[in-house]
Design a protein around this motif. Structure first.
Motif, mmCIF file in Angstrom:
data_model
loop_
_atom_site.group_PDB
_atom_site.id
_atom_site.type_symbol
_atom_site.label_atom_id
_atom_site.label_comp_id
_atom_site.label_asym_id
_atom_site.label_seq_id
_atom_site.Cartn_x
_atom_site.Cartn_y
_atom_site.Cartn_z
ATOM 1 N N GLN A 65 0.813 -1.208 0.000
ATOM 2 C CA GLN A 65 0.000 0.000 0.000
ATOM 3 C C GLN A 65 0.846 1.257 0.000
ATOM 4 O O GLN A 65 0.453 2.281 -0.546
ATOM 5 C CB GLN A 65 -0.935 -0.007 1.217
ATOM 6 N N SER A 66 2.019 1.190 0.623
ATOM 7 C CA SER A 66 2.884 2.364 0.678
ATOM 8 C C SER A 66 3.577 2.617 -0.649
ATOM 9 O O SER A 66 3.840 3.750 -1.017
ATOM 10 C CB SER A 66 3.932 2.194 1.782
ATOM 11 N N GLU A 67 3.879 1.549 -1.401
ATOM 12 C CA GLU A 67 4.543 1.658 -2.692
ATOM 13 C C GLU A 67 3.835 0.729 -3.659
ATOM 14 O O GLU A 67 4.017 -0.482 -3.635
ATOM 15 C CB GLU A 67 6.036 1.294 -2.583
ATOM 16 N N ASP A 68 3.005 1.289 -4.540
ATOM 17 C CA ASP A 68 2.197 0.486 -5.447
ATOM 18 C C ASP A 68 3.034 -0.221 -6.508
ATOM 19 O O ASP A 68 2.537 -1.080 -7.231
ATOM 20 C CB ASP A 68 1.153 1.375 -6.125
ATOM 21 N N HIS A 69 4.311 0.135 -6.596
ATOM 22 C CA HIS A 69 5.162 -0.481 -7.613
ATOM 23 C C HIS A 69 5.659 -1.865 -7.207
ATOM 24 O O HIS A 69 6.243 -2.570 -8.032
ATOM 25 C CB HIS A 69 6.376 0.410 -7.909
ATOM 26 N N TYR A 70 5.456 -2.260 -5.963
ATOM 27 C CA TYR A 70 6.053 -3.496 -5.466
ATOM 28 C C TYR A 70 4.975 -4.527 -5.165
ATOM 29 O O TYR A 70 3.966 -4.230 -4.525
ATOM 30 C CB TYR A 70 6.897 -3.219 -4.225
ATOM 31 N N LEU A 71 5.232 -5.754 -5.632
ATOM 32 C CA LEU A 71 4.276 -6.844 -5.529
ATOM 33 C C LEU A 71 4.889 -7.999 -4.759
ATOM 34 O O LEU A 71 5.957 -8.501 -5.122
ATOM 35 C CB LEU A 71 3.867 -7.312 -6.924
ATOM 36 N N LEU A 72 4.207 -8.418 -3.694
ATOM 37 C CA LEU A 72 4.606 -9.605 -2.948
ATOM 38 C C LEU A 72 3.864 -10.809 -3.507
ATOM 39 O O LEU A 72 2.658 -10.739 -3.768
ATOM 40 C CB LEU A 72 4.278 -9.448 -1.465
ATOM 41 N N ALA A 73 4.576 -11.907 -3.697
ATOM 42 C CA ALA A 73 3.972 -13.114 -4.249
ATOM 43 C C ALA A 73 4.501 -14.328 -3.507
ATOM 44 O O ALA A 73 5.667 -14.375 -3.109
ATOM 45 C CB ALA A 73 4.283 -13.239 -5.742
ATOM 46 N N SER A 74 3.616 -15.308 -3.319
ATOM 47 C CA SER A 74 4.011 -16.566 -2.691
ATOM 48 C C SER A 74 3.555 -17.720 -3.570
ATOM 49 O O SER A 74 2.507 -17.639 -4.224
ATOM 50 C CB SER A 74 3.402 -16.695 -1.291
ATOM 51 N N SER A 75 4.340 -18.773 -3.584
ATOM 52 C CA SER A 75 4.006 -19.961 -4.356
ATOM 53 C C SER A 75 3.893 -21.154 -3.421
ATOM 54 O O SER A 75 4.323 -21.106 -2.271
ATOM 55 C CB SER A 75 5.054 -20.221 -5.446
ATOM 56 N N MET A 76 3.322 -22.240 -3.931
ATOM 57 C CA MET A 76 3.002 -23.380 -3.079
ATOM 58 C C MET A 76 4.216 -24.189 -2.653
ATOM 59 O O MET A 76 4.071 -25.106 -1.843
ATOM 60 C CB MET A 76 1.987 -24.279 -3.786
ATOM 61 N N ASP A 77 5.378 -23.885 -3.169
ATOM 62 C CA ASP A 77 6.580 -24.566 -2.691
ATOM 63 C C ASP A 77 7.172 -23.872 -1.474
ATOM 64 O O ASP A 77 8.190 -24.313 -0.944
ATOM 65 C CB ASP A 77 7.628 -24.638 -3.801
ATOM 66 N N GLY A 78 6.533 -22.777 -1.012
ATOM 67 C CA GLY A 78 7.006 -22.047 0.154
ATOM 68 C C GLY A 78 7.796 -20.794 -0.171
ATOM 69 O O GLY A 78 8.210 -20.090 0.752
ATOM 70 N N SER A 79 7.984 -20.481 -1.435
ATOM 71 C CA SER A 79 8.742 -19.284 -1.812
ATOM 72 C C SER A 79 7.885 -18.033 -1.634
ATOM 73 O O SER A 79 6.708 -18.018 -2.011
ATOM 74 C CB SER A 79 9.205 -19.378 -3.266
ATOM 75 N N ILE A 80 8.468 -16.997 -1.064
ATOM 76 C CA ILE A 80 7.850 -15.675 -0.965
ATOM 77 C C ILE A 80 8.861 -14.668 -1.484
ATOM 78 O O ILE A 80 9.990 -14.615 -1.002
ATOM 79 C CB ILE A 80 7.443 -15.327 0.479
ATOM 80 N N LYS A 81 8.449 -13.878 -2.473
ATOM 81 C CA LYS A 81 9.376 -12.940 -3.099
ATOM 82 C C LYS A 81 8.701 -11.598 -3.320
ATOM 83 O O LYS A 81 7.474 -11.502 -3.420
ATOM 84 C CB LYS A 81 9.897 -13.499 -4.433
ATOM 85 N N LEU A 82 9.529 -10.559 -3.407
ATOM 86 C CA LEU A 82 9.083 -9.199 -3.675
ATOM 87 C C LEU A 82 9.580 -8.794 -5.053
ATOM 88 O O LEU A 82 10.774 -8.917 -5.355
ATOM 89 C CB LEU A 82 9.612 -8.239 -2.608
ATOM 90 N N PHE A 83 8.662 -8.298 -5.920
ATOM 91 C CA PHE A 83 8.992 -7.915 -7.282
ATOM 92 C C PHE A 83 8.692 -6.438 -7.500
ATOM 93 O O PHE A 83 7.810 -5.866 -6.845
ATOM 94 C CB PHE A 83 8.183 -8.741 -8.294
ATOM 95 N N ASP A 84 9.447 -5.862 -8.436
ATOM 96 C CA ASP A 84 9.171 -4.513 -8.904
ATOM 97 C C ASP A 84 8.246 -4.636 -10.112
ATOM 98 O O ASP A 84 8.625 -5.205 -11.138
ATOM 99 C CB ASP A 84 10.473 -3.804 -9.285
#
Length: 502
Positions: free
Chosen positions: A380-399
């Motif tokens: 919400q503070s920076e609309d350019h950044y997207l958090l995503a999680s996958s079913m293998d347990g990975s959590i990553k932040l993307f621009d």
């Protein structure tokens, strides 16, 4: 003949003065190319890390890159300290799989009050309502739920950590739906900007008999459960859309006029006023997670095959008849590494594979994660950044402006293999909370990726996380909010949990 200068001699051929050097003397005019530029180059290499990374650090932390040798940001370190010492309470043994918090006017025996209400969806399809705050506000039919402290251990003094907010169940009759609730989203009214005019968008998964549906729960009138009530909550629920497909996820734009649905056939936009569906993406891979950007023009879709694509929903292509919608075909190559090819089930690891779908792909492109995408969340503070999680347990932040460049940050420790688990990010975009299949709740720093808290609190998966308020937020919805530095609600299958700072 030029005059002599002390410490210099004149060279007639070059027609200039030169300093007289003696053993042990330092040069009066040092060679800048040899003794000044080189140290500057070495210092530049030590302190810079690339323009892209510097930009990310500026946007995420609100200031320039901080040297490791210098003191760090006090506010960020204080947030991390508070998040690393949470207190966890458990309320009631009911099976939940969706959770949302909203504010509404409640008709109480003492008059109308502004209250915080939790809407929770059962796996059977019912939507129940819990009042947060003073139990005397609600009628005699409301039952106060007892709480038990899970962490720290209950043998420690309760006064040291403060009391949790009181929760009253059955403040309003539950709303029965046709199938399991896939998500509950808070939406603003398109006719009123007041925070008390919020409605709820409810999506159901669908069953073997019928597909999923979209409902809107209107909350313009006060909530109460007296016999004299003219509009009980069951009558405020209106079905705006139904389909033969499975609705895995849904999101609503900021104006509350359109909802995006993710189905087993693709993604569509539903007008909440007319109930008309327009497809923006068709795919053979299910869309398990979605997120609107703040403009409402871009829909981030997370696919079962691990792809994350930014779909531009502004353009519509019509066929020759003027009725059928023709979406352009998109082809995205799968990752070429052996590990990623194996994770998507490629029998020939060295052959090139492509993911094809129909839709308007945004110029920011698409990217793949190792397995199915189960949650997407824009900061919400920076609309350019997207958090995503996958079913293998990975959590990553993307621009979002450059998805192809890969992840900006990774968050280690999450445990998942097959569950749709929601990510929870506090309103400031600083703290990330998520449950795992091992019953643990983990908290990370969004900026640094540091794991701040990891503890087992539940015997089942925590599917939903809903932040009540963030650090420094003085919420007016109940005096109990002022007692805790931050707070969040969790909904595993075994009950309702409250996590707050000490």
């Amino acid at each position: 003949m030029p005059s002599d200068l002390p410490g210099f001699y004149f060279d007639p051929e070059k027609n200039r003065y030169f300093p007289i050097k003696r053993p042990g003397d330092k040069a009066l005019f040092p060679d800048k190319t040899q003794k000044c530029v080189q140290p500057e180059t070495e210092r530049f290499r030590r302190t810079t890390c690339g323009t892209t990374k510097l930009l990310h650090t500026r946007e995420l932390s609100g200031k320039a890159l901080i040297n490791k040798r210098r003191s760090t940001d006090f506010r960020h370190e204080y947030q991390k300290l508070l998040a690393s010492q949470p207190v966890v309470w458990k309320y009631k043994d009911v099976t939940y799989n969706a959770l949302e918090k909203f504010h509404a006017l409640v008709e109480t025996p003492h008059g109308r009050k502004e209250a915080c209400i939790l809407a929770v969806g059962n796996i059977n399809g019912d939507i129940s309502f819990f009042g947060v705050g003073v139990s005397e506000w609600y009628s005699d039919n409301a039952v106060e739920c007892n709480s038990t402290r899970i962490s720290p251990p209950a043998n420690e003094l309760v006064a040291e950590y403060g009391a949790p907010p009181s929760i009253c169940g059955s403040i309003a009759p539950s709303v029965p739906l046709l199938s399991s609730t896939s998500c509950i989203k808070k939406m603003a009214s398109s006719h009123n900007d007041s925070c008390l005019s919020q409605h709820l968008l409810i999506a159901t998964l669908g069953s073997g008999i019928s597909g999923g549906s979209l409902y809107v729960l209107h909350l313009m009138d006060p909530v109460h459960n007296y016999e004299r009530q003219r509009t009980p909550l069951q009558r405020r629920v209106s079905e705006v859309f139904s389909t033969n497909h499975t609705i895995w996820t849904a999101d609503v734009n900021s104006s509350g006029t359109k909802a995006a649905i993710g189905t087993n056939k693709g993604a569509g936009l539903v007008s909440l006023e007319t109930g008309v569906l327009s497809w923006v993406c068709r795919s053979k891979s299910d869309i398990l997670s979605q997120q609107f950007d703040q403009s409402g023009n871009i829909i981030f879709c997370g696919f079962r095959n691990g792809a994350i694509a930014a779909i531009d929903a502004r353009y519509k292509h019509t066929g020759l008849s003027g009725q059928s919608v023709v979406l352009p075909k998109q082809t995205i190559p799968y990752p070429s590494t052996k590990a990623n090819l194996a994770s998507i089930g490629d029998s020939n690891r060295f052959s090139k594979k492509y993911f094809q779908f129909k839709g308007n792909l945004n110029p920011s492109g698409a990217i793949f994660m190792p397995s199915s995408i189960c949650s997407l969340s824009l900061l919400q503070s920076e609309d350019h950044y997207l958090l995503a999680s996958s079913m293998d347990g990975s959590i990553k932040l993307f621009d979002c402006r450059a998805l192809q460049r890969g992840a900006v940050q990774s968050y280690d420790g999450h445990v998942n293999s097959h569950s749709l688990i929601q990510l929870g990010v506090d309103p400031t975009g600083s703290i990330l909370m998520c449950g795992g299949e091992d019953g643990h709740v983990r908290i990370w720093s969004v900026k640094s990726g540091e794991l701040l808290y990891d503890s087992e609190i539940s015997e089942s998966v925590v599917h939903s996380v809903c932040w009540s308020h963030s650090i420094g937020d003085m919420s007016p919805w109940g005096s109990h909010m002022q007692d805790h530095s931050w707070a969040a609600w969790l909904a595993p299958r075994e009950g309702l949990f409250y996590v707050h700072g000490s």
